[in-house]
Design an enzyme around this catalytic site. Sequence first.
Site, PDB file in Angstrom:
ATOM      1  N   ASN A  88       0.842  -1.191   0.000  1.00 10.41           N
ATOM      2  CA  ASN A  88       0.000   0.000   0.000  1.00 10.41           C
ATOM      3  C   ASN A  88       0.878   1.242   0.000  1.00 10.41           C
ATOM      4  O   ASN A  88       1.874   1.294   0.730  1.00 10.41           O
ATOM      5  CB  ASN A  88      -0.911   0.002   1.229  1.00 10.41           C
ATOM      6  CG  ASN A  88      -1.885  -1.161   1.228  1.00 10.41           C
ATOM      7  OD1 ASN A  88      -2.444  -1.497   0.185  1.00 10.41           O
ATOM      8  ND2 ASN A  88      -2.096  -1.781   2.373  1.00 10.41           N
ATOM      9  N   SER A  96      -0.628   2.731   6.446  1.00 14.53           N
ATOM     10  CA  SER A  96      -0.669   3.278   7.805  1.00 14.53           C
ATOM     11  C   SER A  96       0.703   3.334   8.452  1.00 14.53           C
ATOM     12  O   SER A  96       0.869   3.999   9.476  1.00 14.53           O
ATOM     13  CB  SER A  96      -1.633   2.452   8.671  1.00 14.53           C
ATOM     14  OG  SER A  96      -1.189   1.111   8.766  1.00 14.53           O
ATOM     15  N   HIS A 101       6.683  -1.832   3.031  1.00  7.41           N
ATOM     16  CA  HIS A 101       6.437  -3.212   3.433  1.00  7.41           C
ATOM     17  C   HIS A 101       5.562  -3.904   2.407  1.00  7.41           C
ATOM     18  O   HIS A 101       4.667  -3.302   1.821  1.00  7.41           O
ATOM     19  CB  HIS A 101       5.792  -3.295   4.828  1.00  7.41           C
ATOM     20  CG  HIS A 101       4.593  -2.423   5.015  1.00  7.41           C
ATOM     21  ND1 HIS A 101       4.685  -1.058   5.200  1.00  7.41           N
ATOM     22  CD2 HIS A 101       3.269  -2.702   5.035  1.00  7.41           C
ATOM     23  CE1 HIS A 101       3.476  -0.546   5.340  1.00  7.41           C
ATOM     24  NE2 HIS A 101       2.596  -1.515   5.228  1.00  7.41           N
ATOM     25  N   HIS A 103       2.861  -6.881   2.115  1.00  5.25           N
ATOM     26  CA  HIS A 103       2.004  -7.822   2.829  1.00  5.25           C
ATOM     27  C   HIS A 103       2.045  -9.139   2.055  1.00  5.25           C
ATOM     28  O   HIS A 103       1.727  -9.170   0.860  1.00  5.25           O
ATOM     29  CB  HIS A 103       0.556  -7.339   2.855  1.00  5.25           C
ATOM     30  CG  HIS A 103       0.317  -6.088   3.634  1.00  5.25           C
ATOM     31  ND1 HIS A 103      -0.182  -6.086   4.924  1.00  5.25           N
ATOM     32  CD2 HIS A 103       0.489  -4.783   3.306  1.00  5.25           C
ATOM     33  CE1 HIS A 103      -0.313  -4.835   5.349  1.00  5.25           C
ATOM     34  NE2 HIS A 103       0.095  -4.024   4.388  1.00  5.25           N
TER      35      HIS A 103
HETATM   36  P1  5GP Z   1      -0.356  -0.746   5.964  1.00  4.83           P
HETATM   37  O1  5GP Z   1      -1.717  -0.372   6.498  1.00  4.83           O
HETATM   38  O2  5GP Z   1       0.623   0.387   6.144  1.00  4.83           O
HETATM   39  O3  5GP Z   1      -0.359  -1.281   4.562  1.00  4.83           O
HETATM   40  O4  5GP Z   1       0.139  -1.975   6.834  1.00  4.83           O
HETATM   41  C1  5GP Z   1       0.674  -1.816   8.107  1.00  4.83           C
HETATM   42  C2  5GP Z   1       0.535  -3.150   8.802  1.00  4.83           C
HETATM   43  O5  5GP Z   1       1.372  -3.137   9.925  1.00  4.83           O
HETATM   44  C3  5GP Z   1      -0.885  -3.450   9.302  1.00  4.83           C
HETATM   45  O6  5GP Z   1      -1.353  -4.662   8.711  1.00  4.83           O
HETATM   46  C4  5GP Z   1      -0.711  -3.573  10.806  1.00  4.83           C
HETATM   47  O7  5GP Z   1      -1.514  -4.582  11.368  1.00  4.83           O
HETATM   48  C5  5GP Z   1       0.756  -3.856  10.960  1.00  4.83           C
HETATM   49  N1  5GP Z   1       1.367  -3.369  12.175  1.00  4.83           N
HETATM   50  C6  5GP Z   1       1.247  -2.119  12.711  1.00  4.83           C
HETATM   51  N2  5GP Z   1       1.972  -2.008  13.836  1.00  4.83           N
HETATM   52  C7  5GP Z   1       2.565  -3.217  14.019  1.00  4.83           C
HETATM   53  C8  5GP Z   1       3.445  -3.726  15.011  1.00  4.83           C
HETATM   54  O8  5GP Z   1       3.847  -3.048  15.968  1.00  4.83           O
HETATM   55  N3  5GP Z   1       3.848  -5.017  14.885  1.00  4.83           N
HETATM   56  C9  5GP Z   1       3.450  -5.806  13.841  1.00  4.83           C
HETATM   57  N4  5GP Z   1       3.900  -7.058  13.807  1.00  4.83           N
HETATM   58  N5  5GP Z   1       2.619  -5.352  12.883  1.00  4.83           N
HETATM   59  C10 5GP Z   1       2.187  -4.079  12.969  1.00  4.83           C
END
Ligand code: 5GP
Length: 115
Positions: A88, A96, A101, A103
Amino acid sequence: MPDCIFCRIAAGEIPATVVRRSGDAMAFRDLDPRAPTHVLVIPTAHVAAVRDATGSDGESLLGRLLQFAAEVATDLGLDAGGYRLVTNTGPDAGQSVAHLHLHLLGGRRMSWPPG
Ligand code: 5GP
Ligand code: ZN
């Protein structure tokens, strides 16, 4: 660099369930899994998003990151069923955490397009 949660995970300052490490990348379980297997694949050095991995260094980093993610998927037994790799970028996509990263999602049938 901003105070970054994934940099802190890479540095071992915040605990995570690490699945695999390479020289410049790591994979760990997502805190809020959205599939039976939900792993995040990150470069250990801070890059905000895929669009920030520029130039020849960025090109090779992205290549290594994708290969590394595929190795993780194999390790986790996802090759037969398949899997999804998603990155994303920015608010419309729902990014977020501002540290690049991928997924890695697998273990269930997924719909398309994503919501
Ligand atoms: P985004 O929304 O940026 O594509 O994905 C961020 C991801 O990071 C989310 O799926 C969220 O659950 C994960 N995430 C956020 N904070 C942490 C954390 O402290 N530890 C782990 N293992 N995952 C996290
Ligand atoms: Zn970071």
